[in-house]
Design a protein around this motif. Structure first.
Motif, mmCIF file in Angstrom:
data_model
loop_
_atom_site.group_PDB
_atom_site.id
_atom_site.type_symbol
_atom_site.label_atom_id
_atom_site.label_comp_id
_atom_site.label_asym_id
_atom_site.label_seq_id
_atom_site.Cartn_x
_atom_site.Cartn_y
_atom_site.Cartn_z
ATOM 1 N N HIS A 1 1.193 -1.504 0.050
ATOM 2 C CA HIS A 1 -0.335 -0.030 -0.273
ATOM 3 C C HIS A 1 0.499 1.148 0.082
ATOM 4 C CE1 HIS A 1 -2.721 3.191 0.659
ATOM 5 N NE2 HIS A 1 -3.803 2.328 0.902
ATOM 6 N N GLY B 1 2.389 -0.950 9.803
ATOM 7 C CA GLY B 1 0.810 0.183 9.638
ATOM 8 C C GLY B 1 0.260 0.400 8.807
ATOM 9 N N SER C 1 -1.758 3.481 6.199
ATOM 10 C CA SER C 1 -3.637 4.351 6.566
ATOM 11 C C SER C 1 -3.659 3.968 5.260
ATOM 12 C CB SER C 1 -2.283 5.599 6.476
ATOM 13 O OG SER C 1 -2.855 6.767 6.883
ATOM 14 N N ILE C 2 -5.207 3.697 5.546
ATOM 15 C CA ILE C 2 -6.240 3.784 4.821
ATOM 16 C C ILE C 2 -6.920 4.604 4.123
ATOM 17 C CG2 ILE C 2 -5.864 0.831 4.604
ATOM 18 C CD1 ILE C 2 -8.213 1.033 6.102
ATOM 19 N N ASN D 1 -8.279 6.164 8.830
ATOM 20 C CA ASN D 1 -8.804 4.556 9.288
ATOM 21 C C ASN D 1 -7.070 3.723 9.048
ATOM 22 O OD1 ASN D 1 -11.687 4.433 9.926
ATOM 23 N ND2 ASN D 1 -11.964 5.564 7.431
ATOM 24 N N GLN E 1 -5.352 0.040 9.233
ATOM 25 C CA GLN E 1 -5.065 -1.447 9.240
ATOM 26 C C GLN E 1 -3.913 -1.804 9.421
ATOM 27 O OE1 GLN E 1 -5.701 -3.819 5.627
ATOM 28 N NE2 GLN E 1 -5.142 -5.625 5.790
ATOM 29 N N SER F 1 -0.860 -4.593 9.633
ATOM 30 C CA SER F 1 -0.972 -5.599 8.719
ATOM 31 C C SER F 1 0.105 -6.655 8.963
ATOM 32 C CB SER F 1 -0.205 -5.633 7.387
ATOM 33 O OG SER F 1 0.976 -4.351 7.420
ATOM 34 N N ASN G 1 -4.794 -8.936 9.029
ATOM 35 C CA ASN G 1 -5.486 -8.140 8.413
ATOM 36 C C ASN G 1 -6.298 -7.153 9.639
ATOM 37 O OD1 ASN G 1 -7.030 -6.581 6.725
ATOM 38 N ND2 ASN G 1 -7.848 -8.738 6.049
ATOM 39 N N LEU G 2 -6.293 -6.679 10.289
ATOM 40 C CA LEU G 2 -7.072 -6.190 11.576
ATOM 41 C C LEU G 2 -6.870 -4.436 11.490
ATOM 42 C CD1 LEU G 2 -7.116 -7.408 14.650
ATOM 43 C CD2 LEU G 2 -5.244 -5.488 14.786
ATOM 44 N N THR G 3 -7.681 -4.195 11.098
ATOM 45 C CA THR G 3 -9.097 -2.688 10.952
ATOM 46 C C THR G 3 -9.059 -2.682 12.020
ATOM 47 O OG1 THR G 3 -10.794 -3.612 10.828
ATOM 48 C CG2 THR G 3 -9.596 -3.184 9.122
#
Length: 206
Positions: free
Chosen positions: A90, A109, A111-112, A116, A118, A120, A128-130
């Motif tokens: 990402h 980590g 930043s999506i 927010n 995630q 990883s 896959n922790l949000t």
């Protein structure tokens, strides 16, 4: 929110704060590996101060965020930023290696968008922790009966498990439980879990 970008500042501050919470205390040594967009703009967009502010326990709206690098130095936290050239999963990705001389933690980590995040990777474990729902993260020694002890403790508190992921470095080494639960109110469950043998850390996110 402090800073020009929710992805580069708010999300970054949240990643830093999550790393601090999982680590359980303020680290003294921090190596921050920045990828793609984070690597190119981390100074101009305030990603550096946001990540460090999060490690100091600050949220995205904390008025002290702009002074985080100075505050970190005053508190004995050594920070090294390492922009990386390779591609990442990402464009807003960071790996933070933190330690305090007695134990260490590595968290990746992302930043999506919209503040927010995630998580990883945690100590080499793919995740896959949000953190969008109540989640307990437990780092422990891989010993027989540990899962049963934890689930029994949750049962004693009447807490229902939504999903549970267990992974380990290798047999008998460190392992991680990631437990998503239904309710945000857990009382003093975490204190009970922390009393278990062979446990390194327990963190609750809601």
């Amino acid at each position: 929110m402090i800073g020009p970008s929710s992805s580069h500042t708010a999300g970054a501050a949240r990643i830093g704060k999550v790393v601090r919470q999982i680590f359980g205390e303020q680290p003294t040594q921090v190596d921050i590996f920045l990828y793609e967009s984070f690597a190119k703009t981390y100074r101009g967009h305030g990603t550096d101060i946001a990540l460090v502010g999060g490690l100091l326990g600050m949220g995205p709206d904390d008025s002290r965020l702009s002074e985080s690098l100075k505050i970190a130095h005053e508190n004995g936290m050594e920070v090294l930023f390492v922009p990386k050239k390779e591609k990442a999963e990402h464009p807003n990705m960071v790996r933070m290696d933190v330690s305090n001389g007695t134990h260490a933690l590595s968290v990746t980590g992302i930043s999506i968008g919209g503040g927010n995040i995630q998580i990883s990777e945690l100590n080499g474990f793919k995740l896959n922790l949000t953190l969008g729902i109540p989640t307990i993260i437990i780092v422990h020694q891989d010993v027989p009966g540990m899962i049963a002890k934890v689930t029994q403790t949750l049962s004693n508190f009447g807490i229902n498990i939504g999903t549970m992921t267990v992974t380990r470095e290798s047999k008998g080494e460190k392992a991680i439980m990631i437990i998503e639960i239904d309710q945000p109110d857990i009382g003093n469950l975490l204190e009970e879990i922390k009393e278990l043998d062979d446990l390194y850390s327990a963190t609750f996110f809601k």
